[in-house]
Enzyme design. Structure first.
Site, short mmCIF file in Angstrom:
data_model
loop_
_atom_site.label_atom_id
_atom_site.label_comp_id
_atom_site.label_asym_id
_atom_site.label_seq_id
_atom_site.Cartn_x
_atom_site.Cartn_y
_atom_site.Cartn_z
N HIS A 56 12.15 66.54 -46.66
CA HIS A 56 11.71 66.11 -47.98
C HIS A 56 12.38 67.08 -48.95
O HIS A 56 11.85 68.16 -49.25
CB HIS A 56 10.19 66.18 -48.13
CG HIS A 56 9.44 65.54 -47.00
ND1 HIS A 56 9.61 64.23 -46.65
CD2 HIS A 56 8.49 66.03 -46.16
CE1 HIS A 56 8.80 63.94 -45.63
NE2 HIS A 56 8.12 65.02 -45.31
N GLN A 59 10.84 69.34 -51.93
CA GLN A 59 9.86 70.40 -51.66
C GLN A 59 10.52 71.78 -51.56
O GLN A 59 9.83 72.80 -51.62
CB GLN A 59 9.08 70.08 -50.39
CG GLN A 59 8.16 68.88 -50.56
CD GLN A 59 7.37 68.55 -49.30
OE1 GLN A 59 7.24 69.37 -48.39
NE2 GLN A 59 6.86 67.33 -49.22
N ARG A 81 -1.30 69.94 -49.85
CA ARG A 81 -0.81 68.65 -50.31
C ARG A 81 -1.19 68.39 -51.76
O ARG A 81 -0.40 67.83 -52.54
CB ARG A 81 -1.34 67.51 -49.41
CG ARG A 81 -0.67 66.18 -49.68
CD ARG A 81 -1.16 65.11 -48.74
NE ARG A 81 -2.50 64.66 -49.07
CZ ARG A 81 -3.00 63.47 -48.71
NH1 ARG A 81 -2.27 62.64 -47.99
NH2 ARG A 81 -4.23 63.13 -49.03
N ARG A 210 -1.77 56.00 -41.94
CA ARG A 210 -2.70 56.10 -43.07
C ARG A 210 -2.17 55.41 -44.31
O ARG A 210 -2.95 54.94 -45.14
CB ARG A 210 -2.96 57.58 -43.42
CG ARG A 210 -3.72 58.37 -42.38
CD ARG A 210 -3.92 59.81 -42.83
NE ARG A 210 -2.67 60.55 -42.88
CZ ARG A 210 -2.04 60.90 -43.98
NH1 ARG A 210 -2.53 60.57 -45.17
NH2 ARG A 210 -0.90 61.58 -43.93
N HIS A 269 6.48 65.09 -35.93
CA HIS A 269 5.45 66.10 -35.68
C HIS A 269 4.78 65.92 -34.32
O HIS A 269 4.98 66.71 -33.43
CB HIS A 269 4.40 66.15 -36.81
CG HIS A 269 4.97 66.44 -38.16
ND1 HIS A 269 5.79 67.52 -38.40
CD2 HIS A 269 4.87 65.77 -39.35
CE1 HIS A 269 6.15 67.53 -39.66
NE2 HIS A 269 5.62 66.48 -40.26
N ASP A 320 11.82 69.65 -42.79
CA ASP A 320 10.63 69.10 -43.43
C ASP A 320 10.43 69.60 -44.86
O ASP A 320 11.11 69.16 -45.79
CB ASP A 320 9.41 69.38 -42.56
CG ASP A 320 8.18 68.55 -42.95
OD1 ASP A 320 8.26 67.80 -43.93
OD2 ASP A 320 7.16 68.66 -42.26
#
Length: 454
Positions: A56, A59, A81, A210, A269, A320
């Protein structure tokens, strides 16, 4: 045509000396021969360069800014988060491009040849799409054009704030698309990639169980159109509990029962799996996309690497959150996590191969698969994704064979990397990216207002 000559090189058949590798104008390896006199570009130790299988990019600008604790003594992934959502509300397309270019440059200097970008920041603050729906995908593309890195772009599908299909929160609203708009986004992202070299790839990423409807997961292969499929899976205990409550199964169990999981998939993950899940998922041929530095930073848990690899499971490595971009440190952290959990040493070594060799072989082949890229080996017909190590470094001088990998991963760091090629493009020379000064200057200008605001 160009020639790269190495004193030692890791080939599919093993280590070889005085190796000449010929690369054509398309970036493919056309010939390999050992026992050759030095010619062309001279390298010390030549290795295949793996893909960074999960990133990502945005980040990266948060690195080092989330290491304080608030009033809640139980700081966790979920509090991190919330901070991340607050940060991304400030990001402009121009800032995302500058941050992504820095990330890709640092990946190359660490030894990665490819950026597999799990790209979910699609819209303006407030969730309104940009005039051009693929604006943010174009920014990732523009960064790759500047850095020269191989790119596999994974537009991320994100629909809901949880398994109960609740509305996206303010922090998530920039990610969201219904299925119809997401299909349009995929089409526009595909057009944006035409500006890049032919080794560029497009895949699809339903974010997690989710965040998307179950049918979006099962329909992902159709949308991917032969490209890779990536998805976060079983990262956090709270996630496992939410999925189990909603669907009556743990995430891995649900996926195996409801989707046709093949080696086209990369599951990210997988730090919260039970024994039967680890074995069953490994047998599908899917790649486990591991990010040990981020997983450590966020307290995700420890992937069962010993069992997975012993079941012939495939792995890839990614950075990540990009809190630290270091290929050698990712591999070292993965192995050390197994040792700490099991009270063992050399947990991932085998009688045939040292720890470093087994890990490096695994992430080269698994990373290429996860990127949808014909790479991972120094062999005819493969892309020239290559990295060179300094054979004069104090920890490598006089070493040979698998000890070279062990000394790099466990005694050294990425400062040993001297050169990196992506599909034959020579992008890192003497340890520095060829456009480092311009990229770092642009990044500094881009993040200054962000840090002032935070």
């Amino acid at each position: 045509m160009k020639t790269i000559w190495a004193a030692q090189a890791l080939l599919p058949t093993g280590w070889a000396s005085d190796v000449a590798v010929t690369v054509d104008e398309t970036g493919q390896i056309t010939d390999i021969a050992d026992g050759q006199p030095a010619r062309g570009h001279r390298a010390g130790i030549l290795l295949p360069a793996p893909a960074n299988a999960h990133s990502h990019a945005f980040q990266r600008a948060m690195a080092g800014l989330t290491e304080t604790r608030g009033p809640d003594p139980r700081d966790s992934f979920w509090t991190w988060r919330r901070l991340m959502y607050r940060f991304l509300d400030l990001l402009t397309p121009e800032q995302v491009q500058a941050i992504t270019a820095l990330v890709q440059m640092e990946m190359l200097e660490a030894g990665y040849a490819t950026n597999v970008e799990f790209h979910y920041l699609h819209h303006q603050p407030g969730g309104v799409p940009y005039y051009d729906l693929s604006e943010m995908s174009q920014r990732i593309t523009a960064a790759a054009l500047q850095t020269g890195i191989g790119l596999t772009l994974l537009p991320v599908q994100y629909q809901f704030g949880g398994c109960d299909r609740r509305e996206l929160t303010a922090g998530q609203i920039r990610f969201g698309n219904d299925p119809a708009r997401f299909a349009r986004l995929m089409e526009e992202a595909s057009r944006a990639l035409t500006a890049l070299p032919a080794d560029t790839r497009l895949g699809v990423a339903p974010h997690s169980l989710r965040a998307v409807a179950p049918e979006s997961v099962t329909e992902a292969p159709e949308l991917a159109a032969g490209g890779p499929i990536h998805m976060h899976l079983a990262e956090q205990l709270a996630e496992v509990e939410e999925v189990q409550s909603a669907y009556g199964q743990r995430p891995v169990e649900w996926l195996l029962d409801n989707a046709h999981v093949t080696d086209q998939w990369c599951l990210i993950h997988c730090t919260q799996m039970e024994v039967h899940e680890t074995t069953a998922l490994a047998l599908t041929g899917a790649v486990a996309g591991l990010c040990p530095i981020t997983e450590s930073s966020l307290g995700d848990g420890i992937f069962d690497g010993v069992r997975w690899l012993d079941t012939q499971g495939k792995i890839a490595i990614g950075s990540d959150s990009n809190i630290r971009i270091s290929l050698s440190e990712e591999l070292r952290t993965l192995d050390y996590s197994q040792r700490l959990r099991d009270g063992s040493r050399a947990a991932l070594a085998t009688p045939e191969h040292s720890t470093g060799r087994r890990l490096f072989n695994a992430v080269c082949t698994g990373g290429a698969r996860a990127a949808g890229r014909n790479a991972g080996h120094i062999a005819k017909g493969y892309l020239a994704d290559l990295l060179a190590l300094d054979d004069g470094h104090i920890d490598l001088a006089g070493q040979s064979g698998d000890k070279l990998l062990d000394c790099w991963i466990f005694a050294g760091d990425d400062r040993m990397v001297t050169d990196v090629w992506s599909a034959g493009r020579h992008l890192v020379k003497e340890g520095r990216h060829i456009a480092r000064d311009q990229i770092t200057a642009a990044y500094g200008e881009a993040i200054k207002p962000l840090r002032d605001a935070l």
